[in-house]
Design a protein around this motif. Structure first.
Motif, short mmCIF file in Angstrom:
data_model
loop_
_atom_site.label_atom_id
_atom_site.label_comp_id
_atom_site.label_asym_id
_atom_site.label_seq_id
_atom_site.Cartn_x
_atom_site.Cartn_y
_atom_site.Cartn_z
N ARG A 1 6.77 -2.93 -12.19
CA ARG A 1 6.59 -2.04 -11.05
C ARG A 1 5.53 -2.57 -10.08
NH1 ARG A 1 7.05 3.34 -14.87
NH2 ARG A 1 9.34 3.43 -14.86
N ASP A 2 4.50 -3.22 -10.62
CA ASP A 2 3.45 -3.78 -9.77
C ASP A 2 4.01 -4.79 -8.78
OD1 ASP A 2 1.32 -2.37 -10.83
OD2 ASP A 2 0.77 -3.93 -12.26
N PHE A 3 4.91 -5.66 -9.26
CA PHE A 3 5.34 -6.80 -8.46
C PHE A 3 6.72 -6.64 -7.81
CE2 PHE A 3 2.48 -8.80 -11.73
CZ PHE A 3 1.40 -8.94 -10.87
N THR A 4 7.45 -5.58 -8.15
CA THR A 4 8.78 -5.40 -7.55
C THR A 4 8.96 -4.02 -6.93
OG1 THR A 4 9.83 -4.57 -9.59
CG2 THR A 4 9.76 -6.96 -9.28
N GLY A 5 8.09 -3.07 -7.24
CA GLY A 5 8.24 -1.72 -6.72
C GLY A 5 7.90 -1.62 -5.24
N LYS A 6 8.60 -0.75 -4.54
CA LYS A 6 8.36 -0.56 -3.11
C LYS A 6 6.97 0.04 -2.90
CE LYS A 6 11.75 0.70 -0.61
NZ LYS A 6 12.85 1.46 0.06
N GLY A 7 6.15 -0.64 -2.12
CA GLY A 7 4.81 -0.16 -1.84
C GLY A 7 3.79 -0.47 -2.91
N SER A 8 4.23 -1.16 -3.99
CA SER A 8 3.32 -1.46 -5.09
C SER A 8 2.63 -2.80 -4.94
CB SER A 8 4.07 -1.44 -6.43
OG SER A 8 4.61 -0.17 -6.69
N PHE A 9 3.16 -3.66 -4.06
CA PHE A 9 2.61 -5.00 -3.89
C PHE A 9 2.47 -5.27 -2.40
CE2 PHE A 9 2.87 -9.72 -3.93
CZ PHE A 9 1.85 -9.98 -4.85
N LEU A 10 1.26 -5.54 -1.97
CA LEU A 10 0.96 -5.72 -0.55
C LEU A 10 0.67 -7.19 -0.25
CD1 LEU A 10 0.48 -4.11 2.12
CD2 LEU A 10 -1.95 -4.12 1.51
N PRO A 11 1.54 -7.87 0.52
CA PRO A 11 1.31 -9.28 0.86
C PRO A 11 -0.04 -9.46 1.54
CG PRO A 11 3.54 -8.62 1.44
CD PRO A 11 2.81 -7.36 1.08
N LEU A 12 -0.62 -10.63 1.36
CA LEU A 12 -1.96 -10.89 1.90
C LEU A 12 -2.03 -10.74 3.42
CD1 LEU A 12 -3.40 -13.89 -0.16
CD2 LEU A 12 -4.45 -11.65 0.20
N ASP A 13 -0.98 -11.20 4.13
CA ASP A 13 -1.04 -11.08 5.59
C ASP A 13 -1.04 -9.63 6.03
OD1 ASP A 13 1.55 -10.74 4.75
OD2 ASP A 13 2.46 -11.86 6.38
N GLU A 14 -0.33 -8.77 5.29
CA GLU A 14 -0.33 -7.34 5.61
C GLU A 14 -1.67 -6.71 5.27
OE1 GLU A 14 2.00 -5.54 7.19
OE2 GLU A 14 3.01 -7.46 7.51
N PHE A 15 -2.28 -7.16 4.17
CA PHE A 15 -3.59 -6.64 3.79
C PHE A 15 -4.63 -7.01 4.85
CE2 PHE A 15 -7.63 -7.14 1.31
CZ PHE A 15 -7.83 -5.78 1.06
N ALA A 16 -4.50 -8.20 5.42
CA ALA A 16 -5.42 -8.63 6.48
C ALA A 16 -5.33 -7.69 7.68
CB ALA A 16 -5.12 -10.06 6.89
N LYS A 17 -4.11 -7.26 8.01
CA LYS A 17 -3.93 -6.34 9.14
C LYS A 17 -4.58 -4.99 8.83
CE LYS A 17 0.32 -8.24 11.10
NZ LYS A 17 1.73 -7.96 11.48
N LEU A 18 -4.37 -4.50 7.60
CA LEU A 18 -4.98 -3.23 7.23
C LEU A 18 -6.50 -3.33 7.24
CD1 LEU A 18 -2.71 -2.05 4.25
CD2 LEU A 18 -2.81 -1.10 6.55
N SER B 1 -8.02 0.18 7.25
CA SER B 1 -7.10 1.06 6.53
C SER B 1 -7.10 0.72 5.05
CB SER B 1 -5.68 0.92 7.10
OG SER B 1 -5.65 1.24 8.47
N VAL B 2 -6.68 1.67 4.23
CA VAL B 2 -6.63 1.49 2.78
C VAL B 2 -5.17 1.48 2.33
CG1 VAL B 2 -7.29 2.43 0.54
CG2 VAL B 2 -8.83 2.68 2.50
N PRO B 3 -4.73 0.45 1.56
CA PRO B 3 -3.34 0.42 1.10
C PRO B 3 -3.04 1.58 0.17
CG PRO B 3 -4.65 -1.28 0.00
CD PRO B 3 -5.51 -0.71 1.09
N GLN B 4 -1.87 2.17 0.34
CA GLN B 4 -1.46 3.30 -0.48
C GLN B 4 -0.27 2.92 -1.34
OE1 GLN B 4 -3.16 6.16 -0.54
NE2 GLN B 4 -4.57 5.49 1.07
N GLU B 5 -0.28 3.36 -2.59
CA GLU B 5 0.82 3.07 -3.50
C GLU B 5 2.02 3.94 -3.15
OE1 GLU B 5 1.55 2.50 -8.31
OE2 GLU B 5 -0.29 3.40 -7.55
N GLY B 6 3.21 3.32 -3.14
CA GLY B 6 4.44 4.03 -2.82
C GLY B 6 4.98 4.78 -4.02
#
Length: 332
Positions: free
Chosen positions: A201-218, A223-228
């Motif tokens: 679930r960590d690596f395939t679930g929707k919203g469970s894994f945030l790519p580094l480039d997206e984390f840089a934008k947040l 902003s804080v990433p939220q688990e889906g």
């Protein structure tokens, strides 16, 4: 396969000399250099990495790689050892065996119990907790993303059948040091028992894994990433076969599944272009990912001849990732 065209770029030979040397790079490597120009300290990082290429991926055996640190933060334990800070470690192996590659700012560490054919932890060497990351750290996260792309380029040459991804899990474990998971997308754990339901679930679930480039934008937006939402039934992320709650059967299947990993966004764009689909904006990706500033940035990078609408479409297919958009446009 068809060999990629090459371009010539001038790179700094090292930090100890002012002389420059000419080196041939693939278009994908060239796109990394284009991206680095917009990242504070990016060109310097890639210049450093050009003289210290990663070696072969040879993970140590689990019994020699496992580190039992106080508080459970084995990542910080290894990093402090690299920095010369001496701490008492209860690790079963030498801490140096954990290191696959390092730069002056980042380190790539082997995982004692990998969840895929290739599984590394990427972390900044300076001590910083994930919850303490602020907008001022956005450029550091962007450099970490460049570091991940550099590793993917070299490991991809060693193992051309594998694809790689790098990002943060929404679920935080015991390691508080900021870190990202870099792993091959096959999710074929060398040891079946090491792949648990939570890891899938960590690596395939929707919203469970945030790519580094997206984390840089947040990060730049504080902003804080939220688990889906969590999908209860297990399934193969490659072929879609469902396994209910039978994790061992899924782990066995992943070691044998011959289906390709999820299609890359470049392949999606190329397929739509070949099909004559002009409205790539039919993607379900929210329009907020395709801000005019990103289009303007691509124009400044030399892609203005493509037209604003095309650049917007590519950004949509790239799910708002400027880095992935540049990779695709450079390859055309």
């Amino acid at each position: 396969g068809k060999q990629l065209p090459v371009v010539e770029l001038l790179l700094l030979a090292s930090q100890d000399t002012t002389q420059q040397e000419t080196r041939k790079l693939s278009q994908k490597e060239a796109s990394h250099w284009r991206l680095s120009e917009g990242v504070l300290g990016g060109p310097e990082l890639l210049g450093e990495l050009s003289s210290s290429s990663p070696g072969p991926y040879q993970a140590p055996r689990a019994e020699k790689a496992e580190v039992l640190a106080e508080g459970g933060d084995w990542i910080r334990e290894v990093l402090q050892n690299l920095s010369g800070i001496q701490r008492k470690s209860k690790g079963k192996g030498r801490l140096s065996q954990q290191v696959y590659h390092q730069s002056s700012e980042f380190a790539a560490l082997y995982v004692a119990r990998p969840k895929s054919t290739v599984h590394l932890i990427l972390a900044p060497k300076r001590s910083i907790r994930r919850e303490d990351v602020s907008g001022g750290d956005a450029s550091m996260v962007q450099r970490l993303d460049l570091y991940a792309r550099h590793l993917a380029e070299h490991l991809g040459a060693q193992m051309p059948k594998l694809r790689f991804t790098a990002g943060l899990r929404a679920r935080q474990g015991t390691c508080k040091q900021l870190h990202a998971h870099f792993l091959s997308t096959d999710l074929s754990a060398p040891c079946l028992e090491d792949l648990q339901v939570r890891h899938v679930r960590d690596f395939t679930g929707k919203g469970s894994f945030l790519p580094l480039d997206e984390f840089a934008k947040l990060t730049s937006n504080s902003s804080v990433p939220q688990e889906g939402p969590i999908e209860q039934a297990l399934k193969c992320h490659r072929c879609g076969h469902r396994f209910g709650d039978a994790i061992r059967q899924l782990a066995l299947h992943l070691q044998r599944c011959e289906a390709a990993p999820p299609e890359t966004f470049e392949a999606k764009v190329q397929a739509k272009v070949k099909a004559g689909v002009s409205d790539l904006a039919s993607s379900i990706v929210p329009a907020r990912h395709c801000q005019s500033a990103d289009v303007a940035r691509l124009e400044e990078m030399g892609f203005g001849a493509c037209g604003k609408e095309t650049l917007r479409d590519v950004l949509l297919e790239a799910e708002g990732s400027l880095e992935r958009a540049v990779e695709f446009l450079t390859a055309q």
